[in-house]
Scaffold this motif. Structure first.
Motif, PDB file in Angstrom:
ATOM      1  N   LEU C 484       0.834  -1.205   0.000  1.00 25.26           N
ATOM      2  CA  LEU C 484       0.000   0.000   0.000  1.00 25.26           C
ATOM      3  C   LEU C 484       0.865   1.250   0.000  1.00 25.26           C
ATOM      4  CD1 LEU C 484      -2.797  -1.045   2.499  1.00 25.26           C
ATOM      5  CD2 LEU C 484      -3.006  -0.719   0.038  1.00 25.26           C
ATOM      6  N   LEU C 485       1.912   1.236   0.822  1.00 27.79           N
ATOM      7  CA  LEU C 485       2.730   2.444   0.945  1.00 27.79           C
ATOM      8  C   LEU C 485       3.549   2.696  -0.309  1.00 27.79           C
ATOM      9  CD1 LEU C 485       3.828   2.252   4.671  1.00 27.79           C
ATOM     10  CD2 LEU C 485       2.291   3.888   3.607  1.00 27.79           C
ATOM     11  N   VAL C 486       3.891   1.646  -1.058  1.00 26.54           N
ATOM     12  CA  VAL C 486       4.652   1.884  -2.286  1.00 26.54           C
ATOM     13  C   VAL C 486       3.719   2.282  -3.419  1.00 26.54           C
ATOM     14  CG1 VAL C 486       6.084   0.818  -4.069  1.00 26.54           C
ATOM     15  CG2 VAL C 486       6.594   0.402  -1.671  1.00 26.54           C
ATOM     16  N   PHE C 487       2.596   1.579  -3.585  1.00 22.88           N
ATOM     17  CA  PHE C 487       1.872   1.731  -4.843  1.00 22.88           C
ATOM     18  C   PHE C 487       0.728   2.750  -4.799  1.00 22.88           C
ATOM     19  CE2 PHE C 487       4.084  -2.331  -5.269  1.00 22.88           C
ATOM     20  CZ  PHE C 487       4.850  -1.989  -6.367  1.00 22.88           C
ATOM     21  N   VAL C 488       0.171   3.051  -3.631  1.00 22.47           N
ATOM     22  CA  VAL C 488      -0.826   4.135  -3.608  1.00 22.47           C
ATOM     23  C   VAL C 488      -0.152   5.471  -3.948  1.00 22.47           C
ATOM     24  CG1 VAL C 488      -2.452   5.404  -2.170  1.00 22.47           C
ATOM     25  CG2 VAL C 488      -2.407   2.907  -2.095  1.00 22.47           C
ATOM     26  N   PRO C 489       0.992   5.807  -3.315  1.00 26.18           N
ATOM     27  CA  PRO C 489       1.675   7.039  -3.751  1.00 26.18           C
ATOM     28  C   PRO C 489       2.064   6.997  -5.227  1.00 26.18           C
ATOM     29  CG  PRO C 489       2.588   6.252  -1.682  1.00 26.18           C
ATOM     30  CD  PRO C 489       1.665   5.190  -2.163  1.00 26.18           C
ATOM     31  N   MET C 490       2.377   5.787  -5.745  1.00 25.09           N
ATOM     32  CA  MET C 490       2.785   5.716  -7.148  1.00 25.09           C
ATOM     33  C   MET C 490       1.616   6.074  -8.076  1.00 25.09           C
ATOM     34  SD  MET C 490       4.704   2.636  -9.146  1.00 25.09           S
ATOM     35  CE  MET C 490       6.110   2.477  -8.085  1.00 25.09           C
ATOM     36  N   TYR C 491       0.418   5.593  -7.733  1.00 24.72           N
ATOM     37  CA  TYR C 491      -0.770   5.992  -8.505  1.00 24.72           C
ATOM     38  C   TYR C 491      -0.904   7.514  -8.511  1.00 24.72           C
ATOM     39  CZ  TYR C 491      -3.240   1.498  -9.281  1.00 24.72           C
ATOM     40  OH  TYR C 491      -3.633   0.277  -9.734  1.00 24.72           O
ATOM     41  N   LEU C 492      -0.775   8.106  -7.303  1.00 19.09           N
ATOM     42  CA  LEU C 492      -0.953   9.552  -7.194  1.00 19.09           C
ATOM     43  C   LEU C 492       0.103  10.287  -8.015  1.00 19.09           C
ATOM     44  CD1 LEU C 492      -1.728   9.777  -3.372  1.00 19.09           C
ATOM     45  CD2 LEU C 492      -3.336   9.929  -5.277  1.00 19.09           C
ATOM     46  N   LEU C 493       1.354   9.839  -7.906  1.00 20.62           N
ATOM     47  CA  LEU C 493       2.425  10.498  -8.664  1.00 20.62           C
ATOM     48  C   LEU C 493       2.145  10.414 -10.158  1.00 20.62           C
ATOM     49  CD1 LEU C 493       5.549   9.254  -6.690  1.00 20.62           C
ATOM     50  CD2 LEU C 493       4.852  11.627  -6.998  1.00 20.62           C
ATOM     51  N   GLY C 494       1.589   9.276 -10.591  1.00 18.65           N
ATOM     52  CA  GLY C 494       1.276   9.121 -12.013  1.00 18.65           C
ATOM     53  C   GLY C 494       0.246  10.144 -12.449  1.00 18.65           C
ATOM     54  N   LEU C 495      -0.783  10.319 -11.621  1.00 18.19           N
ATOM     55  CA  LEU C 495      -1.804  11.301 -11.979  1.00 18.19           C
ATOM     56  C   LEU C 495      -1.259  12.723 -11.900  1.00 18.19           C
ATOM     57  CD1 LEU C 495      -4.952   9.744 -10.285  1.00 18.19           C
ATOM     58  CD2 LEU C 495      -4.333   9.752 -12.699  1.00 18.19           C
ATOM     59  N   TYR C 511       8.455  15.003  -3.673  1.00 20.50           N
ATOM     60  CA  TYR C 511       9.356  14.384  -2.708  1.00 20.50           C
ATOM     61  C   TYR C 511       8.640  13.625  -1.594  1.00 20.50           C
ATOM     62  CZ  TYR C 511      13.261  13.854   0.514  1.00 20.50           C
ATOM     63  OH  TYR C 511      14.183  13.340   1.355  1.00 20.50           O
ATOM     64  N   PRO C 512       7.596  14.229  -0.948  1.00 20.90           N
ATOM     65  CA  PRO C 512       6.951  13.499   0.168  1.00 20.90           C
ATOM     66  C   PRO C 512       6.430  12.129  -0.261  1.00 20.90           C
ATOM     67  CG  PRO C 512       6.202  15.766   0.109  1.00 20.90           C
ATOM     68  CD  PRO C 512       7.021  15.568  -1.116  1.00 20.90           C
ATOM     69  N   LEU C 513       5.801  12.082  -1.430  1.00 10.17           N
ATOM     70  CA  LEU C 513       5.251  10.793  -1.878  1.00 10.17           C
ATOM     71  C   LEU C 513       6.362   9.792  -2.158  1.00 10.17           C
ATOM     72  CD1 LEU C 513       2.321  12.020  -4.145  1.00 10.17           C
ATOM     73  CD2 LEU C 513       2.147  10.829  -1.970  1.00 10.17           C
ATOM     74  N   LEU C 514       7.473  10.272  -2.724  1.00 10.48           N
ATOM     75  CA  LEU C 514       8.601   9.370  -2.983  1.00 10.48           C
ATOM     76  C   LEU C 514       9.166   8.829  -1.676  1.00 10.48           C
ATOM     77  CD1 LEU C 514      10.291  11.396  -5.832  1.00 10.48           C
ATOM     78  CD2 LEU C 514       9.351   9.111  -6.033  1.00 10.48           C
ATOM     79  N   LEU C 515       9.143   9.708  -0.663  1.00  7.26           N
ATOM     80  CA  LEU C 515       9.658   9.283   0.644  1.00  7.26           C
ATOM     81  C   LEU C 515       8.752   8.210   1.258  1.00  7.26           C
ATOM     82  CD1 LEU C 515      12.209  10.309   1.831  1.00  7.26           C
ATOM     83  CD2 LEU C 515      10.890  11.818   3.327  1.00  7.26           C
TER      84      LEU C 515
END
Lengths: 119, 212, 696
Positions: C484-495, C511-515
């Motif tokens: 969850l912590l890796v891929f939910v931020p990844m979805y958001l970063l994609g959008l 940066y925060p999402l990557l962190l």
């Protein structure tokens, strides 16, 4: 194989018994004949463009069907039904792959390439 | 959709019906031929991919030789006749196997070997002619596809020759044992499959090139 | 004929001279080198100290037993999964370090610690390994293990070919591992982007490593598909009719139809690329009539069916786990079978959705868009079938069930984003963004979840003892938190517009999402520790964890009708099948005694060293082709052909286990102390045969 054979003499196996010189000869002559007709059509330019392509494709299909029937001996009998099923399931994939590819690249060329430059 | 897990027809059987004591024997010969047939369908998919590409590359001549300039339908028809005769010869070998006639089988296999080698020789002759014209696979995308389709079919024939030679030795060595027989049956599938592929090569590559 | 290459090349060493130009002072590579060599040294030391060389040779390296081959496939898959995970760790930390102009820099990189060329190799290796050398071998291994047991066969249709497939897969994995130390690996993405993979832009041996690993591994998978299909068609026990086939076996049929027909297209695509690189043809070059989109087309003609090749067995595993832990038969068996076949069929009309932006006409895009959306129908049918199976069932949340239910949640979220991507208008916007990356990781996680569930589920069948539940649950929850912590931020970063494969992130707002993603990958490390802990604890306490034939007390299909661990002959006597859920049928009638009245001789294939030899020669061939050492490649190829020919003269390939020996083994096993089946299943309180199987 982990089990003993159902046919003590392998030459009694139905797939060996299915061989037939007459059937093979028929398949050989018919497919060669069909190829000859296709060649004659093309060399005579009997039809034009798309018509000729369709006619030769039809002859190729006929030759292939002749070979499946008379050379491979495919039918719906118990010994061959899985071979036939596998073939019938696979042929649509050949067609999908070739037709969809040619279609998408045809439209792509219309969008992106100058016609006739061969690029 | 009814939710029935059990099959009532079988419930009448006693406990003795839980195990099959007779090793009824899966038929090893037809298991082998089915598997090889599946493999051939898989192999045919490689050709399907190449033909799909061929439909596109046909026009990618990059200013080099075009299809009309390099094919000779009559020569290719002669190749067709030679190949089909080889395939037919192998069929006759199987007909001899059926009658347990070892000499006939060996003779017909040798004939198939001869016609196959003749066919390969004709292909090599054709390719060397093309190379002399400068119509090499490195020249254009079109020539790459042309050479690859024909050479791949040729490689299949070369493999069929190697395999037929091996089976000649095995028939001499051990006669018609079960293993030899299913290999002969598979080799029959392989030879006949070459005829099917060649029909496609001949019509969609060679004859296509002779159309205006 | 062959492409002329700039020196160094010589006839004896090929291009090996190039390795003098590589710099080996990179601590990352040095660390990997240490890990592999220290690991190998410990393994060799352990083998020698415990005198297991002979066992290793006799029981594993030369075996043709489908169960051992299955286990070896899974071990290869797990080792490569670990390697792929390391790559993921590097990608995530690099991206989190390389944000904005003030980013830190180490080890000669301008940002972060991986220079672009190195990062490119890392993500290429990550993708190639995870899909082709981790998930695929684990799935093939599970099918190898379970399918013959589920249909009541003694072995696969071609046990020898089965071993050949295994060693070809091992060869592919070995080539990728060798690339880590000798030379470099492809930097062109796991999809092998053309024309970047062409010689003009990638003159090194990296792409060649990728080519030969893919080709040799793909051949192994194709041979495995032939074997599994022939096994299912020809080797079923008496009474095992098609409508009684266990659902995992049905999904294996569908998935191997896909493998059989799609892998040759990959072989063709990568083969044409190899011709471009070795012979100088112009299939995918940027000039002279080459068409680089043709590569993309052919690659995805394989690539999308491949995705369903991976997911269908996962669906089968979920469909086996959920009924067992719901104590109910699977809801909608027939629709489940039809849905699997429908997915396999439609998979052949969806591949263009990977390159909607190519520029084909709206008609083409619409066709592929609609076909892609159609996949949602059979998949939805499956989800509802699982839900209706659980509905009013007696649910036990053992570890396998946790993974299966988790997989359903992931499937729903991944399916939703898949539907979004199937719309060309949306796809044009998010194409090549990490939204796509998050989507396909989400889907691959469905497979990973189902696979971990299946491994836990069938582990006691294969080894005779259960995996530890406490550690299993910790593993599950930490893995889920990490995901969850890796891929939910990844979805958001994609959008938010982040594109994939970045080695430098210019936008500090990300940066925060990557962190958060780095925190997620940290929790993944914790989950790996729990996984290893689960193995260690379970193996240590295996004597207290032994199980009977039916490890869970509520299992349903035929594989549970033999001893655990499964003897080398699978079933003492071939079972006769009476019902779709044969074991549940026997349990309901109190027929769970595994001892037949008498025994019969069993025919089995003998061990052989030939598959191992073929694998070794193909490794020589692959390595020599990478470095263009022609004499060595010829030796490898001739070696393979010679091994096949020599084997074809072998006469003594089978042996017989006499009925008396079977009796002796079965009686010895029956005398061994085993906990009662019912107490072994933690949740079950009733004796298994007393439990009703249909609760409605």
């Amino acid at each position: 194989m982990t089990s003993t054979s159902t046919h003590p003499n392998p030459l009694d196996h139905p797939e060996v018994r299915a061989a037939g010189a007459g059937r093979y000869a028929l398949g050989y002559l018919l497919s060669l004949g069909l190829m000859f007709v296709a060649t004659a059509l093309v060399l005579d330019h009997a039809l034009s463009g798309v018509g000729l392509l369709a006619a030769t494709a039809g002859l190729a299909l006929a030759a292939i069907l002749v070979q499946f029937r008379f050379l491979f001996g495919l039918d719906l009998s118990e010994g061959q039904v899985w071979q036939t099923t596998a073939l019938v399931l696979t042929v649509p994939l050949f067609i999908l792959m070739i037709v969809l590819t040619v279609w998408m690249f045809h439209t792509l060329a219309l969008h992106t390439h100058f016609p006739g430059t061969g690029m | 959709m009814t939710m029935k897990t059990t099959d009532d027809t079988a419930t009448g059987q006693a406990t003795g019906g839980l195990w099959a004591f007779e090793d009824r024997g899966h038929d090893p010969v037809s298991t082998r031929t089915l598997g090889f047939w599946l493999y051939l369908l898989s192999d045919a998919m490689i050709f399907a991919a190449l033909f799909a590409a061929w439909g596109v590359y046909l026009h990618n001549t990059a200013g080099g030789p075009t299809i009309h300039g390099i094919v000779h339908p009559l020569y290719a028809f002669a190749e067709t006749a030679v190949l089909f005769t080889g395939v037919f010869a192998y069929g006759l070998a199987m007909s001899a196997v059926k009658r347990a006639w070892r000499g006939g089988a060996l003779l017909a296999m040798a004939a198939a070997l001869g016609f196959g080698a003749w066919f390969l020789g004709m292909e090599i002759h054709e390719f060397s002619g093309l190379a002399a014209l400068g119509a090499v696979p490195e020249r254009s995308g079109f020539l790459s596809a042309y050479w690859t389709i024909i050479a791949l079919h040729g490689a299949h024939i070369a493999l069929a020759l190697l395999w037929t030679g091996l089976m000649l030795v095995q028939v001499l060595w051990s006669g018609f044992t079960e293993k030899v027989v299913y290999r002969l049956l598979n080799l029959r599938l392989f030879w006949h499959y070459q005829a099917v592929i060649w029909v496609c090569v001949y019509v969609f590559v060679y004859l296509r090139g002779a159309m205006r | 004929m062959l492409v002329h290459l700039p020196p160094p090349w010589n006839p004896i060493f090929g291009r090996l001279g190039l390795i003098l130009h590589y710099r080996y002072n990179n601590p990352m590579i040095f660390f990997a080198f240490e890990l592999v060599f220290v690991g190998a040294a410990i393994l060799l030391f352990w083998l020698t100290c415990t005198r297991r060389w002979h066992t290793l040779w006799r029981d594993w390296l030369t075996t043709v037993d489908h169960k051992k081959i299955g286990v070896m496939y899974i071990v290869i898959g797990l080792v490569m999964l670990f390697r792929g995970f390391f790559d993921a760790l590097m990608i995530r930390t690099q991206q989190a370090m390389a944000v904005g102009p003030t980013a830190v820099s180490f080890l000669g990189a301008a940002h972060g610690y991986l220079p672009p060329f190195h990062l490119d190799q890392v993500f290429t290796a990550h993708g190639t390994i995870m899909i082709l050398l981790a998930v695929t071998p684990i799935l093939v291994g599970l099918m190898n293990l379970i399918v013959p047991l589920q249909i009541g066969a003694r072995d696969m249709a071609y046990p020898y070919l089965n071993a050949v497939g295994l060693w070809l897969t091992a060869t592919a994995a070995a080539l990728v591992m060798i690339a880590l130390f000798i030379g470099d690996f492809s930097h062109a993405g796991w999809v092998g982007l053309t024309p970047l993979t062409e010689l003009a832009y990638s003159p090194g041996p990296g792409v060649d490593y990728w080519i030969w690993a893919v080709q040799i591994g793909g051949l192994g998978t194709t041979l495995g598909a032939v074997n599994l299909l022939a096994t299912i068609i020809k080797m079923r026990a008496p009474g095992m009719t098609w409508p009684r086939l266990p659902i995992f076996t049905w999904t294996s049929v569908a998935t191997n139809i896909i493998a059989l027909t799609s892998f040759p297209v990959l072989t063709a695509a990568v083969g044409m690329l190899a011709l471009d690189r070795y012979v100088g043809t112009h299939f995918f070059t940027a000039g002279l009539g080459g068409d680089l989109m043709m590569y993309t087309n052919l690659f995805w003609t394989w690539g999308h069916p491949e995705v369903y090749f991976l997911v269908l067995p996962a669906f089968g595993m979920i469909s086996e786990i959920i009924p067992t832990f719901s104590e109910k038969p699977l809801f909608g068996y027939t629709t489940m079978v039809l849905a699997s076949m429908a997915i396999a069929g439609v998979s052949w009309s969806v591949w263009l959705h990977h390159f909607f932006t190519m520029g084909a006409s709206p008609g083409v895009n619409t066709y592929f868009s609609i076909a892609t959306m159609l996949v949602g129908i059979p998949t939805g049918v499956k989800v509802f079938n699982w839900l209706f199976t659980m509905y009013r069932g007696k649910l036990h949340f053992e570890t396998p069930m946790l993974w299966a239910v988790g997989a359903i949640f992931l499937l729903i979220s991944g399916g939703m984003t898949g539907m979004m991507l199937a719309v060309p208008a949306i796809n044009y916007i998010v194409h090549n963004s990490v939204f796509v990356v998050a989507h396909f990781h989400n889907m691959i996680l469905v497979i990973v979840y189902a696979t971990f569930g299946a491994v836990t589920f069938w582990f006691p069948k294969v080894f005779g003892f259960k995996l530890d539940g406490r550690y299993g649950r910790r593993f599950f929850w930490s893995f889920t938190a990490g995901s969850l912590l890796v891929f939910v931020p990844m979805y958001l970063l994609g959008l938010m517009g982040m594109t994939r494969r970045l080695d430098y992130i210019a936008h500090p707002a990300w940066y925060p999402l990557l962190l958060i993603q780095v925190v997620g990958i940290g929790i993944y490390i914790l989950s790996v520790i729990y996984f290893l802990g689960m193995l260690a604890v379970s193996i240590n306490r295996r004597e207290t964890r032994r199980v009977g034939a039916d490890a869970w007390g509520s299992a349903r299909s035929l594989e549970w009708a033999t001893r655990s661990p499964v003897p080398f002959y699978n079933f003492a006597v071939t079972p006769v099948v009476h019902a779709r859920d044969e074991w549940a049928w026997r349990r309901e009638r109190g027929l769970t005694d595994l001892r037949p009245e008498r025994y019969v001789d069993i025919h089995l294939p003998r061990n052989t060293v030939v598959p191992l030899v073929i694998g070794a020669f193909s490794l020589v061939f692959g390595f020599a082709m990478v470095w263009r050492i022609w004499w060595m490649a010829a030796c490898g190829l001739v070696g393979v052909i010679a091994a096949v020919i020599i084997r074809s003269f072998a006469r003594d390939t089978d042996y017989v286990v006499p009925a008396e020996e079977v009796r002796r083994l079965e009686e010895a096993a029956a005398r061994a102390p085993r906990p009662d089946t019912a107490t072994a299943a933690a949740g079950a309180t009733l004796p298994p045969h007393a439990q009703p199987s249909v609760r409605s």
